[in-house]
Motif scaffolding. Structure first.
Motif, PDB file in Angstrom:
ATOM      1  N   TYR A  61       0.810  -1.214   0.000  1.00  0.00           N
ATOM      2  CA  TYR A  61       0.000   0.000   0.000  1.00  0.00           C
ATOM      3  C   TYR A  61       0.847   1.270   0.000  1.00  0.00           C
ATOM      4  CZ  TYR A  61      -4.568  -2.165   0.356  1.00  0.00           C
ATOM      5  OH  TYR A  61      -5.728  -2.854   0.075  1.00  0.00           O
ATOM      6  N   SER A  62       2.169   1.108   0.076  1.00  0.00           N
ATOM      7  CA  SER A  62       3.048   2.279   0.026  1.00  0.00           C
ATOM      8  C   SER A  62       3.654   2.507  -1.349  1.00  0.00           C
ATOM      9  CB  SER A  62       4.178   2.122   1.053  1.00  0.00           C
ATOM     10  OG  SER A  62       5.048   1.055   0.685  1.00  0.00           O
ATOM     11  N   VAL A  63       3.468   1.578  -2.285  1.00  0.00           N
ATOM     12  CA  VAL A  63       4.061   1.723  -3.616  1.00  0.00           C
ATOM     13  C   VAL A  63       3.115   2.489  -4.525  1.00  0.00           C
ATOM     14  CG1 VAL A  63       5.338  -0.437  -3.346  1.00  0.00           C
ATOM     15  CG2 VAL A  63       3.120  -0.445  -4.494  1.00  0.00           C
ATOM     16  N   THR A  64       3.679   2.985  -5.620  1.00  0.00           N
ATOM     17  CA  THR A  64       2.899   3.671  -6.655  1.00  0.00           C
ATOM     18  C   THR A  64       2.794   2.741  -7.853  1.00  0.00           C
ATOM     19  OG1 THR A  64       3.837   5.757  -5.893  1.00  0.00           O
ATOM     20  CG2 THR A  64       2.693   5.776  -8.001  1.00  0.00           C
ATOM     21  N   PRO A  65       1.651   2.076  -8.057  1.00  0.00           N
ATOM     22  CA  PRO A  65       1.573   1.002  -9.064  1.00  0.00           C
ATOM     23  C   PRO A  65       1.940   1.435 -10.471  1.00  0.00           C
ATOM     24  CG  PRO A  65      -0.337   0.966  -7.621  1.00  0.00           C
ATOM     25  CD  PRO A  65       0.399   2.228  -7.314  1.00  0.00           C
ATOM     26  N   ASN A  66       1.425   2.591 -10.915  1.00  0.00           N
ATOM     27  CA  ASN A  66       1.696   2.976 -12.302  1.00  0.00           C
ATOM     28  C   ASN A  66       3.174   3.258 -12.538  1.00  0.00           C
ATOM     29  OD1 ASN A  66       1.632   5.272 -10.686  1.00  0.00           O
ATOM     30  ND2 ASN A  66       0.912   6.581 -12.338  1.00  0.00           N
ATOM     31  N   VAL A  67       3.854   3.789 -11.532  1.00  0.00           N
ATOM     32  CA  VAL A  67       5.276   4.101 -11.687  1.00  0.00           C
ATOM     33  C   VAL A  67       6.117   2.826 -11.750  1.00  0.00           C
ATOM     34  CG1 VAL A  67       7.257   5.220 -10.614  1.00  0.00           C
ATOM     35  CG2 VAL A  67       5.037   6.362 -10.620  1.00  0.00           C
ATOM     36  N   VAL A  68       5.874   1.901 -10.827  1.00  0.00           N
ATOM     37  CA  VAL A  68       6.710   0.698 -10.779  1.00  0.00           C
ATOM     38  C   VAL A  68       6.490  -0.171 -12.009  1.00  0.00           C
ATOM     39  CG1 VAL A  68       6.850   0.733  -8.268  1.00  0.00           C
ATOM     40  CG2 VAL A  68       5.008  -0.531  -9.356  1.00  0.00           C
ATOM     41  N   VAL A  69       5.254  -0.266 -12.482  1.00  0.00           N
ATOM     42  CA  VAL A  69       4.996  -1.072 -13.680  1.00  0.00           C
ATOM     43  C   VAL A  69       5.629  -0.424 -14.909  1.00  0.00           C
ATOM     44  CG1 VAL A  69       3.200  -1.932 -15.221  1.00  0.00           C
ATOM     45  CG2 VAL A  69       2.907  -2.125 -12.753  1.00  0.00           C
ATOM     46  N   ALA A  70       5.494   0.888 -15.032  1.00  0.00           N
ATOM     47  CA  ALA A  70       6.084   1.575 -16.178  1.00  0.00           C
ATOM     48  C   ALA A  70       7.603   1.451 -16.180  1.00  0.00           C
ATOM     49  CB  ALA A  70       5.663   3.046 -16.162  1.00  0.00           C
ATOM     50  N   ILE A  71       8.214   1.592 -15.007  1.00  0.00           N
ATOM     51  CA  ILE A  71       9.677   1.467 -14.941  1.00  0.00           C
ATOM     52  C   ILE A  71      10.111   0.038 -15.265  1.00  0.00           C
ATOM     53  CG2 ILE A  71      11.662   1.581 -13.394  1.00  0.00           C
ATOM     54  CD1 ILE A  71      10.374   3.908 -12.006  1.00  0.00           C
ATOM     55  N   ALA A  72       9.349  -0.964 -14.809  1.00  0.00           N
ATOM     56  CA  ALA A  72       9.697  -2.356 -15.112  1.00  0.00           C
ATOM     57  C   ALA A  72       9.661  -2.611 -16.614  1.00  0.00           C
ATOM     58  CB  ALA A  72       8.752  -3.301 -14.388  1.00  0.00           C
ATOM     59  N   LEU A  73       8.609  -2.134 -17.287  1.00  0.00           N
ATOM     60  CA  LEU A  73       8.554  -2.286 -18.745  1.00  0.00           C
ATOM     61  C   LEU A  73       9.706  -1.537 -19.410  1.00  0.00           C
ATOM     62  CD1 LEU A  73       4.712  -1.848 -19.342  1.00  0.00           C
ATOM     63  CD2 LEU A  73       6.019  -3.952 -19.605  1.00  0.00           C
ATOM     64  N   GLY A  74       9.985  -0.322 -18.937  1.00  0.00           N
ATOM     65  CA  GLY A  74      11.081   0.448 -19.516  1.00  0.00           C
ATOM     66  C   GLY A  74      12.431  -0.198 -19.310  1.00  0.00           C
ATOM     67  N   LEU A  75      12.645  -0.804 -18.133  1.00  0.00           N
ATOM     68  CA  LEU A  75      13.911  -1.502 -17.887  1.00  0.00           C
ATOM     69  C   LEU A  75      14.083  -2.686 -18.834  1.00  0.00           C
ATOM     70  CD1 LEU A  75      14.296  -1.602 -13.998  1.00  0.00           C
ATOM     71  CD2 LEU A  75      15.792  -0.461 -15.629  1.00  0.00           C
ATOM     72  N   GLY A  76      12.995  -3.409 -19.071  1.00  0.00           N
ATOM     73  CA  GLY A  76      13.085  -4.519 -20.018  1.00  0.00           C
ATOM     74  C   GLY A  76      13.444  -4.048 -21.409  1.00  0.00           C
ATOM     75  N   VAL A  77      12.848  -2.933 -21.845  1.00  0.00           N
ATOM     76  CA  VAL A  77      13.143  -2.392 -23.175  1.00  0.00           C
ATOM     77  C   VAL A  77      14.587  -1.910 -23.257  1.00  0.00           C
ATOM     78  CG1 VAL A  77      12.570  -0.552 -24.798  1.00  0.00           C
ATOM     79  CG2 VAL A  77      10.746  -1.781 -23.620  1.00  0.00           C
ATOM     80  N   LEU A  78      15.023  -1.148 -22.262  1.00  0.00           N
ATOM     81  CA  LEU A  78      16.382  -0.594 -22.298  1.00  0.00           C
ATOM     82  C   LEU A  78      17.445  -1.685 -22.226  1.00  0.00           C
ATOM     83  CD1 LEU A  78      15.977   2.548 -20.002  1.00  0.00           C
ATOM     84  CD2 LEU A  78      16.099   2.469 -22.497  1.00  0.00           C
ATOM     85  N   SER A  79      17.259  -2.664 -21.333  1.00  0.00           N
ATOM     86  CA  SER A  79      18.244  -3.749 -21.238  1.00  0.00           C
ATOM     87  C   SER A  79      18.291  -4.565 -22.519  1.00  0.00           C
ATOM     88  CB  SER A  79      17.919  -4.647 -20.043  1.00  0.00           C
ATOM     89  OG  SER A  79      16.622  -5.215 -20.173  1.00  0.00           O
ATOM     90  N   ALA A  80      17.137  -4.767 -23.166  1.00  0.00           N
ATOM     91  CA  ALA A  80      17.122  -5.502 -24.434  1.00  0.00           C
ATOM     92  C   ALA A  80      17.840  -4.726 -25.527  1.00  0.00           C
ATOM     93  CB  ALA A  80      15.681  -5.796 -24.837  1.00  0.00           C
TER      94      ALA A  80
END
Length: 678
Positions: A228-247
């Motif tokens: 309940y302390s996390v920001t869902p839209n931010v963490v999901v967006a960053i996870a997708l972005g990390l996958g794209v950048l690392s690829a």
């Protein structure tokens, strides 16, 4: 399936993904020996021994090589993509819904939809540039759709998913009530009643951490508070972005290994002038560093995701699956480079286009392997959850083999060792089959050329391929059974980690090494560093066949192998845990593991006893032309040799010959060359 079944689609998708992974593994295991046989016939016999191009009609191994490439870039690649996409959807849905509610489904559908759009964009983006810029145009043809698709996925996730955790749509997936005993004591309670209390508890999180221990209920309680302390839209967006950048980063790393005039390729080509072994060493050394860079990207991604998840394991694994979907977007966008070698590697294509397309698929194949690795590691979620929720066993050692997941637990360490062993056994089986088929292809091609036949018939190819693929496939499928029933359920996570990391590391290494040595042979064949027929060219051709075999046996098999092990383990964990806690005799469980080992050994014996070509020295009229070069004429007899050497002959002898005579004299009387001269 996701659209109609929504959250209930996860188990069906897991089964579908497991079947697709096993099928892809079977195709790759069958294709690897065939590719080795074709390369041996076309390159070792046709090009190295007779100086014929692979596309020359007189090269009898050329048709087999083209067929093997067709399978590699067609059926095998299609099977890999099906297994990868279904596995990413299944794991993302299975892990995303419990922590992100309906938005877990939305993220999976978003990633799959953007991947399809990226592939469609790759179909219309120009991939052919002006003369001299073909490689840059081909790279941009994959980078532009990947960047656009990745940015679209990140923006959509950031704008669509709520910014507050309590605003997630829990009711849409049946999670409107708290049911965890750690939160409610066993009585289902509506979220609206407890959420104000949770928000109040977040104001003094340190107090709750200090007052709880590491027990199962305490950890679950702290995880709920932290979510309940996390920001869902931010963490999901960053996870997708990390996958794209690392690829994208990995594609650039491995793309350098495939650059025909890059530093790694030219270094291997130059070193091949001193011998094939040193040229292979140069190629393997440079690409090992690239493989290490790929694993370093994985470490970086996991570290960042762990921080974003605030230490909650379930959310961290879900974000890991989302990062794998982000890498899948890049793989779909690189459709052009993936298929460029098929379309451009033909005699009528322009030289610049052929050079640009050579090994253009190296980077995208590494991206697919990275996406599969992230997905396989995320599949640890259902396995670990099943072990944590399992009831206590009857004895201490059985309970420890069920619940002990610490680094000092022997079942976990044994599972990791079994994972490494599984990769080595699969590799050994495939390489042994490749050796048999390659030797048979070489002898058959030589015999066909000597007899003037129009083609080289490989009549026993199908039977030899079946025998070669059977033990590797059985070992990969039965490894989770041996780990779960033989070592204990706690060995399954170790098996998954061992197989995933070992297969991915070796796979990235061999993909890059094969690309480097193949291009090094092409550079020498074009006229540099000695040109055709030189020692360097012969050594580079042998290195290309060797690393191509390793790529087919390890690099191409790595993706379906790690997906098969992870998905089969996730599907089998419930049965393994059930038989370990329902009073079933441990002797029966060990018997299941022993039976699996017996089946694998039987398949191994069948493969080891397969007939192979006779390479011993036999009849002179057959062995001499088949196993010796044409210029290897027999030496003169002793009677015809002139043992008298005059002074004038010695003076005209080149320095290299004099050095040989001096070394020979030193060897004969055991003295140094200076002593022999004195």
């Amino acid at each position: 399936m996701v659209w109609f079944l929504q959250a209930a689609a996860a188990p069906a998708l897991m089964a579908l993904a497991a079947g697709a992974a096993i099928s892809a593994l079977a195709i790759r295991l069958c294709a690897a020996p065939v590719e080795t046989a074709a390369s041996a016939a076309a390159v070792l016999v046709g090009t190295d021994e007779h100086e014929l191009d692979a596309d020359d009609p007189g090269n009898l191994g050329g048709p087999h090589l083209r067929s093997a490439r067709m399978v590699r870039h067609g059926a095998a690649l299609s099977a890999d993509l099906v297994a990868l996409s279904t596995a990413g959807a299944a794991v993302g849905l299975l892990l995303g819904v419990p922590v992100l509610a309906a938005e877990g489904i939305i993220t999976v559908l978003l990633a799959l939809g953007v991947a399809m759009l990226a592939a469609a964009a790759a179909a219309v983006v120009p991939h052919r540039g002006r003369p001299g810029l073909e490689r840059a145009a081909l790279q941009l043809g994959g980078i532009i759709p990947a960047v656009l698709g990745g940015a679209a996925a990140v923006a959509a996730a950031a704008l669509w998913i709520p910014s507050r955790y309590k605003d997630l749509r829990f009711e849409d997936v049946g999670l409107e009530n708290f049911t965890d005993p750690a939160i409610t004591g066993g009585t289902p309670t509506p979220r609206t009643e407890l959420e104000p209390m949770i928000e109040q508890a977040l104001t003094d999180m340190g107090q709750w951490v200090s007052q709880t221990d590491e027990s199962q209920y305490a950890s679950a309680f702290l995880d709920v508070l932290t979510l309940y302390s996390v920001t869902p839209n931010v963490v999901v967006a960053i996870a997708l972005g990390l996958g794209v950048l690392s690829a994208l980063a990995l594609a650039q790393l491995l793309g350098g290994a495939g650059h025909r005039f890059g530093g790694s390729v030219l270094r291997a080509a130059r070193t091949s002038r001193t011998g094939g072994a040193l040229g292979i060493t140069a190629g393997l050394g440079s690409t090992a560093l690239l493989a290490a860079g790929g694993i370093a990207l994985l470490v970086l991604v996991t570290a960042v995701l762990n921080v974003l998840a605030a230490g909650v394991p379930s959310l961290a694994l879900a974000l890991l699956a989302h990062a794998g979907l982000g890498a899948l977007i890049v793989a779909a966008a690189c459709a052009g480079p993936l298929l460029a070698p098929v379309l451009a590697d033909r005699p009528e294509a322009a030289v610049g286009l052929r050079n640009a397309a050579a090994a253009a698929a190296t980077g995208p194949r590494g991206v697919m392997l990275l996406s599969g690795l992230l997905t396989a590691l995320a599949a640890l979620g259902p396995v670990v959850s099943a072990l944590q929720l399992a009831p206590r066993a009857a004895t201490i050692w059985e309970d420890r083999s069920l619940h002990a997941l610490t680094p000092s637990a022997l079942p976990l360490l044994g599972g990791i060792a079994l994972g490494v062993l599984t990769v080595l056994l699969v590799t050994s089986a495939v390489l042994d089959g490749a050796r048999r088929l390659g030797a048979n292809a070489v002898v058959e091609t030589r015999a066909s050329l000597l007899e003037g036949r129009g083609r080289a018939e490989l009549g026993e190819l199908a039977e030899m391929v079946r025998r070669a693929a059977a033990p590797a496939l059985v070992v990969a499928v039965l490894a989770p059974i041996v780990a779960g029933f033989g070592l204990g359920p706690a060995a399954l996570p170790g098996l998954m980690i061992g197989v995933a990391l070992t297969a991915a590391g070796l796979g990235l290494w061999m993909i890059g090494a094969a690309s480097t040595l193949e291009n090094a042979a092409a550079v020498i064949g074009s006229g540099r560093y000695g040109g055709r027929g030189s020692w360097g060219h012969s050594g580079a051709l042998g290195g290309a066949v060797l690393t191509g075999t390793l790529r087919a046996a390890i690099g191409a098999v790595a993706l379906p192998l790690l997906l098969t092990t992870s998905l089969v383990s996730a599907l089998a964990v419930s049965a393994v845990v059930g038989l370990s806690t329902d009073g079933t005799s441990h002797f029966l469980r060990w018997g299941v593991a022993a039976l699996a080992i017996i089946v694998a050994l039987t398949c191994w014996v069948i493969a080891a006893t397969a007939p192979e070509v006779d390479l011993e020295d036999g009849e002179a009229e057959l062995s001499t032309p088949l196993f010796a070069r044409a210029d290897d004429a027999p030496a003169d007899t002793l009677a015809a040799m002139d043992w008298e050497v005059g002074d004038e002959d010695v003076e005209r002898t080149p320095a290299r010959a004099r050095g040989k005579r001096r070394r020979g004299a030193a060897d004969d009387d055991g003295r140094a060359p200076e002593d022999a001269k004195d």
